[in-house]
Design an enzyme around this catalytic site. Structure first.
Site, PDB file in Angstrom:
ATOM      1  N   HIS A  93       0.852  -1.194   0.000  1.00 36.48           N
ATOM      2  CA  HIS A  93       0.000   0.000   0.000  1.00 36.48           C
ATOM      3  C   HIS A  93       0.885   1.241   0.000  1.00 36.48           C
ATOM      4  O   HIS A  93       1.962   1.261   0.599  1.00 36.48           O
ATOM      5  CB  HIS A  93      -0.917  -0.011   1.220  1.00 36.48           C
ATOM      6  N   GLU A 161      -3.781   2.184  -7.241  1.00 33.37           N
ATOM      7  CA  GLU A 161      -4.133   3.271  -6.329  1.00 33.37           C
ATOM      8  C   GLU A 161      -3.251   4.482  -6.637  1.00 33.37           C
ATOM      9  O   GLU A 161      -2.124   4.553  -6.152  1.00 33.37           O
ATOM     10  CB  GLU A 161      -4.002   2.836  -4.870  1.00 33.37           C
TER      11      GLU A 161
END
Length: 244
Positions: A93, A161
């Site tokens: 992430h 993302e």
């Protein structure tokens, strides 16, 4: 095409008692839909959620150690996550890459550990605003993808993302999401022997009930990695309903 996945990343939110209450509220409000739901919660919440989530809702971790076991204080192993009932785990992430200086090599090592324990890694990739402004978002993201999947098997999910859209209220357009998802799918087809259409590619970045349908309607987007909106049961139900 694969079943869409609504992956709910709570980040560092909810105590175990709050997690239990959230799961009870979800059980009362959720009706079966087309999308698979997975709750990616803090490790301390996972034992509570394992016995409290509605049937069919999967469990997952937000990070995992790149080591199998040993003297790594504070780390959570893939075997620990699997034993508590997790199916998925996030690796790479952008917040881990930024705040903990995780490299592509570290991300790949974590993904390999996850797969070795029977977990499905959700490998996150995406560009910063300065990269996008240079028009280099595709090359950057695919380089990151290749580095983050080195030695990783094909049983994985990729989440695109864009860093500039995470927690900022800014959202990539549906066309932006599709551009990168299509490029990622093509790259995966070159990296693995599985059919390109079999891979699940998620979009993450300020996903909400009012934009999830248009983003996930794109041919190469198979769901969403949701942050802030995952904390509210009403928003989760609305997003699940939007993917019917």
């Amino acid at each position: 095409m694969s079943q869409p996945l609504l992956a709910l990343n709570w980040k560092m939110n909810k105590t175990p008692s709050e997690a239990r209450a959230w799961a009870a509220d979800l059980s009362s409000a959720l009706t079966p839909g087309n999308a698979e739901l997975a709750v990616l919660a803090p490790a301390i919440d996972l034992p509570v959620l394992a016995g409290a989530l509605p049937a069919g809702v999967a469990l997952g971790g937000q990070d995992v150690s790149r080591f199998a076991a040993g003297a790594y204080t504070g780390e959570i192993s893939a075997a620990m996550l699997r034993d508590v009932g997790a199916t998925y785990v996030i690796v790479g992430h952008s917040e881990r890459r930024t705040y903990h200086a995780e490299t592509d090599a570290v991300v790949a090592a974590k993904a390999r550990q996850a797969q070795a324990a029977g977990l499905i890694p959700i490998v996150c990739v995406g560009e910063s605003l300065d990269v996008r402004e240079r028009g280099a978002q595709v090359d950057f993201t695919l380089d990151q993808l290749r580095g983050s999947t080195e030695g990783v098997g094909e049983n994985l999910i990729v989440a695109y993302e864009p860093v500039w859209a995470i927690g900022t209220g800014k959202t990539a357009t549906a066309d932006d999401a599709e551009e990168l998802a299509a490029a990622i799918r093509e790259a995966l087809a070159g990296l693995y022997t599985a059919e390109a259409r079999s891979f699940r590619i998620l979009y993450g970045g300020s996903v909400k009930p009012d934009n999830i349908a248009s983003i996930c309607a794109q041919p190469n987007v198979n769901g969403a990695l949701v942050g802030g909106a995952s904390l509210n049961v009403a928003d989760v139900v609305a997003m699940s309903d939007a993917l019917r």
